[in-house]
Design an enzyme around this catalytic site. Structure first.
Site, PDB file in Angstrom:
ATOM      1  N   GLU A  70       0.628  -1.315   0.114  1.00 45.77           N
ATOM      2  CA  GLU A  70      -0.087   0.011  -0.167  1.00 45.77           C
ATOM      3  C   GLU A  70       0.510   0.695   0.051  1.00 45.77           C
ATOM      4  OE1 GLU A  70      -2.894   0.411   3.152  1.00 45.77           O
ATOM      5  OE2 GLU A  70      -3.462   2.358   2.013  1.00 45.77           O
ATOM      6  N   ASP A  89      -0.406  -5.057   3.248  1.00 46.16           N
ATOM      7  CA  ASP A  89      -1.257  -3.798   4.149  1.00 46.16           C
ATOM      8  C   ASP A  89       0.325  -4.209   5.391  1.00 46.16           C
ATOM      9  OD1 ASP A  89      -2.522  -1.484   4.626  1.00 46.16           O
ATOM     10  OD2 ASP A  89      -4.644  -1.950   3.868  1.00 46.16           O
ATOM     11  N   ILE A  91      -0.895  -1.785   7.028  1.00 45.40           N
ATOM     12  CA  ILE A  91      -1.471  -1.403   8.787  1.00 45.40           C
ATOM     13  C   ILE A  91      -3.469  -1.227   7.404  1.00 45.40           C
ATOM     14  CG2 ILE A  91      -2.339   0.206  10.546  1.00 45.40           C
ATOM     15  CD1 ILE A  91      -0.177   0.843  11.311  1.00 45.40           C
ATOM     16  N   ASP A  92      -4.437  -2.068   7.811  1.00 48.28           N
ATOM     17  CA  ASP A  92      -4.902  -2.266   7.163  1.00 48.28           C
ATOM     18  C   ASP A  92      -6.371  -2.069   8.342  1.00 48.28           C
ATOM     19  OD1 ASP A  92      -7.185  -2.511   5.056  1.00 48.28           O
ATOM     20  OD2 ASP A  92      -7.953  -3.355   5.735  1.00 48.28           O
ATOM     21  N   THR A  94      -6.311   1.547   9.359  1.00 48.55           N
ATOM     22  CA  THR A  94      -5.904   3.009   9.614  1.00 48.55           C
ATOM     23  C   THR A  94      -6.591   4.109  10.000  1.00 48.55           C
ATOM     24  OG1 THR A  94      -3.672   2.580   7.953  1.00 48.55           O
ATOM     25  CG2 THR A  94      -3.669   4.807   9.023  1.00 48.55           C
ATOM     26  N   ASP A 220      -5.867  -4.837  -0.322  1.00 48.84           N
ATOM     27  CA  ASP A 220      -7.164  -4.383   1.208  1.00 48.84           C
ATOM     28  C   ASP A 220      -7.789  -6.427   0.666  1.00 48.84           C
ATOM     29  OD1 ASP A 220      -7.056  -1.747   1.977  1.00 48.84           O
ATOM     30  OD2 ASP A 220      -7.066  -1.700  -0.053  1.00 48.84           O
TER      31      ASP A 220
HETATM   32  C1  IPD Z   1      -8.963   1.360   4.834  1.00 51.94           C
HETATM   33  C2  IPD Z   1      -9.756  -0.146   4.816  1.00 51.94           C
HETATM   34  C3  IPD Z   1     -11.029   0.429   5.558  1.00 51.94           C
HETATM   35  C4  IPD Z   1     -11.269   0.907   3.938  1.00 51.94           C
HETATM   36  C5  IPD Z   1     -10.386   2.872   3.574  1.00 51.94           C
HETATM   37  C6  IPD Z   1      -9.596   1.954   3.135  1.00 51.94           C
HETATM   38  P1  IPD Z   1      -6.359   1.484   5.175  1.00 51.94           P
HETATM   39  O1  IPD Z   1      -7.545   0.555   4.203  1.00 51.94           O
HETATM   40  O2  IPD Z   1      -9.525  -1.390   4.304  1.00 51.94           O
HETATM   41  O3  IPD Z   1     -12.177  -0.392   4.909  1.00 51.94           O
HETATM   42  O4  IPD Z   1     -12.744   1.976   4.212  1.00 51.94           O
HETATM   43  O5  IPD Z   1     -11.019   3.006   2.269  1.00 51.94           O
HETATM   44  O6  IPD Z   1      -8.386   2.708   3.085  1.00 51.94           O
HETATM   45  O7  IPD Z   1      -5.909   2.528   4.329  1.00 51.94           O
HETATM   46  O8  IPD Z   1      -6.302   1.415   6.487  1.00 51.94           O
HETATM   47  O9  IPD Z   1      -5.215   0.470   4.855  1.00 51.94           O
END
Ligand code: IPD
Length: 283
Positions: A70, A89, A91-92, A94, A220
């Site tokens: 990411e 990823d 940190i999914d 964040t 994701d």
């Molecule tokens: C997010 C998460 C979240 C989604 C966001 C993403 P991140 O990924 O997957 O569920 O709603 O749009 O960006 O940015 O925390 O890796």
């Protein structure tokens, strides 16, 4: 799965657990927060640090492999080739990490010949380690998991991402999608981590999930889509209803194909309503 893939899996597992420890220790620390595409899309210095560490160690061990991450890949997604490709990823969730909301995780997937073969999603805050290897089932903390066997959409609990209401081009469609999904199902939830939500379908805790929007990318969904399919569920493209293209995720995850196709229909209907409203507003 080959012996070589077992080695890849063990190596990735070590990295995920180490990264999970960093995430766990830093969740309550002071963070530098930056907006990427808006205040719904945030990043911290920990996202970059964790990804650099994971990718650095993988590159050292597997110099011929490819990487999609990411923070390092960003918007310029490379083509997925047949080469072993690690999809990361750091940190999914964040936003959750920033708020100390305990649904946040480290994600590593490995695709070989364009097929996801290994998926690991680790939430160190709740100590939930979701894993799958192609053809070997899906697991939570080593225990086999299965999707729920509900066949009736009105009995489903479905997750969505209301954050995309803040994106001007998606606002009307998201509004109609949320409204219609709420009407036609048992209820709606939102967890704020795509990877964890897909794993919750694998676990049988929710039956469906829809995610699509700017910034949503292969990291994701890649690892968790294997975890879902190994648990008996599916991840489909919300337009065609066929297996999702992990490089273009406009995704519907579901406990089975029947529920996935019902969600495809609901979203088509919601989009039609949104377009109708938009055209009426113009007059
Ligand atoms: C997010 C998460 C979240 C989604 C966001 C993403 P991140 O990924 O997957 O569920 O709603 O749009 O960006 O940015 O925390 O890796």
């Amino acid at each position: 799965m080959t012996n070589q893939e077992d080695y890849f899996y063990d190596f990735a597992m070590k990295l995920v657990l180490e990264a999970g420890l960093v995430l766990k220790i830093s969740i309550e620390a002071k963070k530098t927060i930056k907006e990427k595409q808006g205040d719904w899309d945030l990043v911290t210095e920990y996202d970059q640090k964790i990804e650099d560490t994971i990718v650095g160690k993988l590159k050292q061990e597997f110099p011929n492999h490819k990487f999609i991450g990411e923070e390092s890949t960003g918007a310029n997604l490379p083509e997925l080739t047949n080469d072993p490709t690690w999809i990361i990823d750091p940190i999914d969730g964040t936003m959750n990490f920033i708020h100390c909301f305990p649904h946040t995780c480290v994600v590593i997937g490995l695709a070989i010949n364009k097929e996801v073969r290994i998926g690991i999603v680790y939430n160190p805050i709740l100590e939930q380690l979701f894993t799958a290897r192609k053809g070997r089932g899906a697991f939570l903390n080593g225990r086999p998991i299965k999707t729920s066997n509900i066949q009736d959409i009105s009995k489903c609990l479905v997750c969505i991402e209301p954050g995309f209401l803040k994106v001007a081009s998606l606002k009307n469609k998201m509004f109609e999608r949320i409204q219609l999904i709420t009407k036609k199902t048992h209820g709606v939830r939102t967890l704020g981590s795509a990877a964890i939500t897909l794993c919750y379908i694998a676990l049988g805790a929710v039956e469906g999930y829809h995610i699509e929007g700017p910034g949503i990318s292969t990291w994701d969904i890649a690892a968790a889509s294997l975890i879902i399919s190994e648990a008996g569920g599916v991840v489909v493209d919300r337009v065609t209803g066929k297996t999702v293209d992990i490089m273009n995720p406009r995704a519907i995850g579901a406990c089975n194909d029947k529920i996935a196709q019902e969600l495809v229909k609901i979203i088509h209907e919601a989009d039609r309503l949104a377009e109708l409203n938009e055209s009426q507003e113009k007059f």
